[in-house]
Enzyme design. Sequence first.
Site, PDB file in Angstrom:
ATOM      1  N   LYS A 222     119.246  34.972   0.040  1.00 42.99           N
ATOM      2  CA  LYS A 222     120.571  34.370  -0.138  1.00 42.99           C
ATOM      3  C   LYS A 222     120.902  33.470   1.050  1.00 42.99           C
ATOM      4  O   LYS A 222     120.110  32.635   1.407  1.00 42.99           O
ATOM      5  CB  LYS A 222     121.621  35.478  -0.330  1.00 42.99           C
ATOM      6  N   ASP A 223     122.066  33.631   1.674  1.00 43.70           N
ATOM      7  CA  ASP A 223     122.417  32.740   2.777  1.00 43.70           C
ATOM      8  C   ASP A 223     122.090  33.328   4.140  1.00 43.70           C
ATOM      9  O   ASP A 223     122.643  32.914   5.153  1.00 43.70           O
ATOM     10  CB  ASP A 223     123.902  32.372   2.689  1.00 43.70           C
ATOM     11  N   GLY A 224     121.207  34.290   4.152  1.00 49.26           N
ATOM     12  CA  GLY A 224     120.751  34.808   5.439  1.00 49.26           C
ATOM     13  C   GLY A 224     119.611  33.948   5.949  1.00 49.26           C
ATOM     14  O   GLY A 224     118.915  33.312   5.160  1.00 49.26           O
ATOM     15  N   VAL A 375     123.930  32.966   7.665  1.00 45.43           N
ATOM     16  CA  VAL A 375     124.222  33.983   8.667  1.00 45.43           C
ATOM     17  C   VAL A 375     122.902  34.505   9.202  1.00 45.43           C
ATOM     18  O   VAL A 375     121.977  34.749   8.430  1.00 45.43           O
ATOM     19  CB  VAL A 375     125.045  35.128   8.024  1.00 45.43           C
ATOM     20  N   ARG A 406     122.445  24.385  -5.258  1.00 44.22           N
ATOM     21  CA  ARG A 406     123.435  23.601  -4.528  1.00 44.22           C
ATOM     22  C   ARG A 406     123.127  22.105  -4.525  1.00 44.22           C
ATOM     23  O   ARG A 406     124.014  21.292  -4.265  1.00 44.22           O
ATOM     24  CB  ARG A 406     123.558  24.121  -3.111  1.00 44.22           C
TER      25      ARG A 406
END
Lengths: 608, 346
Positions: A222-224, A375, A406
């Site tokens: 994901k956004d890690g 993150v 995205r």
Amino acid sequence: MADEQRCAVYLDGRVIGYVKDGAAFAEEVRTNRRTGVVSGEINVAYIKGLNEVHINADRGRVRKPYIVVEKGQSKMTDELKEKLKNKEIDYNYLVRRGIIEYLDAEEEEEIRAAVDTKSINRHTTHLEIDPAAMFGLTFSTSVFPEYNQVGRHPVSANFIKQSQGLYAVNFNNRYDARAYLLYYPQLPIVNSTTYRTLNINRHPSGQNFVIALATYYGYNMKDGFVLNRGAIDRGLGRSLFYRTYSDEERRYPGGQQDHFKIPAATTEGYLGEHAYSKLSEDGIIEQELPVAEGDVLIGKVSPPRFLEEQTSFGIGEERNRDNSVTLRSGEEGIVDSVMLSETTGATKTVKVRVRNIKIPEIGDKFASRHGQKGVAALIVDEKDMPFTKDGIRPDILLDPLAFPSRMTLGQMLETLAGKAGSLGGKFFDGTPFSGEGRARVDEYGKILEGFGFDKFGDEVLYDGRTGKKFEARVFTGIVYFNRLLHMVSTKLQVRSRGPVQILTHQPTEGKPRKGGLRFGEMERDALVGYGASLLIKDRMLDQSDKADVWVCRECGDIGYYDYVKNVAVCPVDPGATLEKVEISYAFKLLLDEIKSLHILPRIKMKSE
Amino acid sequence: MKQEDNVSVAPGEAVGVVAAQSIGEPGTQMVLRTFHTAGITSVVTTKGLPRIIEIVDARKRPKFPIMRIWPEKEIAKRYEKVREIWRKVEEVKTSAVISNFEEDLKAGTMLLHLDREKMGLYELSAKTIISKISKKEGTDASMAGDDIIKVKYKAKSVEATRKAFVEILGMAIVGIKGIIKANVQQADDGSFYITTSGSNMEEVINVEGVDKDMLYSNDIFEVYRVYGIEAARNIIAYELTEVIKDEGFTVSQRHIALVADGMTFTGKIKSIGRHGVAGEKESVFARAAYEETVKHFTNASFFGERDMLKGVAENIIIGKQIGLGTGLVKLEVKKEDLKKIKPKND
């Protein structure tokens, strides 16, 4: 009275008269503005649907410059361009001559603006000075936005606003309530005309990260993302956090005032000798002293709140109150500077600035200029990071799946441009709508090939842990990343035991009060729905406001325990027997409030 | 084990909470805005969340009542017959068939200029109009010229005359009161039926040729009055199902049925909320926890109410284990049984 044929003219929202033909009138005002008969700060708009002319000359309107187009011809002729280049004329000349005019929101509504000279047709009334001029100041620091999905632009602008950087050159002389300062801010390899023109390049707010679009044992889902410890140790993303604490010696009616000093042990609310140990004689902390939670920074003593305060022993002696400023809970740092001054009211004020180094850690937030945030999910030793044949180890490993949904192809292009720029030792231009995608990829590819790299930025990577070659080639390059001001160290909080509210005996709320997380109505309903009855009791009672209350067997009223005589007493009948009952304190409070309505609730108990 | 045991609800399952959550969750995603589709044949109704609120609040009359009228089987495929029902159903007011009118209040006369085109649309003759108007007491109507009807009304005051004339203009020449618009439509199997905006079951049910078993209205209280509480329950469940389906969500029929049952099991339609289900709870604390706290406590004190602390809300307030789920069961052992337990020798 205005009849149907006439058109009302409004000046700053007030009717000033009527004209026959609104559109022609607006055009006339416009011509006069361009020729300088009326001020260039006036905007006029004919609103067709209402048949009204709105003239605006008030302040606070946001206006944007456009080149005027007349009869399909831009007024900005080649001749003028040449003159401007030779500095025979300047920008103001163009504005004065009505070649460039400023439009506000209302007038902009009616124009037909062409993006470039090629797209001018017979309807065109205006021409953009540059397509990039449509973006605001913040967003101008971004590059290649035309390759990104529209929805990412506001996201991107938001992140740029939150980035840490060199926010002001005189930061050492400032006492901002909060300030973030990036250790080694860098110029972005890919930047834009606006970026350079606005001199933002003297206040950079990010660094060029070596990125690779690769997974790492499932740690960057994901956004890690995975960070390289070696890069962090070399100063990547390192920043300073300043917080200013301030206080003043207030004066009170009656001639009393606060005093900066180390409070005496007899002061009310004395925090203990240890808390004041770092203060110097004047009651203010010394510079360059490391401070931690609970330390007093400014010792201050205030006069008693009420004169002749009543105590249990009648009128007692006046005790001063401790009103010291302590370091925020959960924070630590070094006292950066102390400033003593006087307010306009001739009272002493102190400002203490505490600095703390924030080294990137797991949970810190970073974002590129394309609305791609992430993150830190894992920090990996440099030896374990994947490496290329040249021994390059990426600073950051991004999840490839951040891209398909995205659709931020601008970042892809920036990766390539950044890589080419760093190899070739030059900056690249990423001004919006200034070039063609394919030509750019070819240009960067050629440079990359010249240095022996793959022209599309792909690279063979080797696993840092096993040394084995990865089967797939990995897209690597350089992207400008911002460190955002959301950092775990300022947010992390846990509680097992802690303070409770006085009124309800329930745990406090919020980080500064060491509070718990609210187990709300919907959460409760979820447990009811699941049927976890003891878990509800645990949340709502045992871990919250459990209270032992003595209830009278005879009258059902709440009594109290007399610890001197060691018996429970009912206020109605002192001889009655009482029973200890476990209820929530909020319920006891509810019963008390019902009593305040002149209703006496009674608790009847069954013996078990 | 029987098959039904697999699907029956376990004892202590919080069916109400689960139902509320199951309906409430999709509710949060529904848009509050209602979309009105333009068109002549389509009948306007409330949709989405507003309609759910309308049903659950048990409003006396929906904002847009509609009906579906099915003709009896034998005539269902014959257009003219269905058309005949339609003519009897749709309300045509006097004002709808005239182009304009002149009144002379002093003389007590009114001239109605007929609009032949509109009359043709509703298949009306001047005669039927005259006979309908004449039925009103004290009124006398007659032809006065080609397309003019002269209405006479004897009254004491000008005011009363005026009142009567307004009444005559708003009078239904044919059709049923409240049926603003009706359309004949064709089902997939070729049979015809009528959709209406406006609802009046009490009268439509008596129209000849109407299938009484198939009559449908979205006015819950009207269904309750005409067909009874069971039918009303079914309408509540059906309407909720349709609305949720319309928005593209699926909610298990069991949750919707529970809501419908909860609203109707007393024999009357109760709303879910302050004036209905929640306001009639047995426990004072449970009622006070919902809305109007002080009112419930003061009223309880007037009547010396006793809260037995049986429900979920009360037990959470005082901090006792709730009697649901794992809190339903208790382990009890007889003392003499304890003696029977012998330690195992290994």
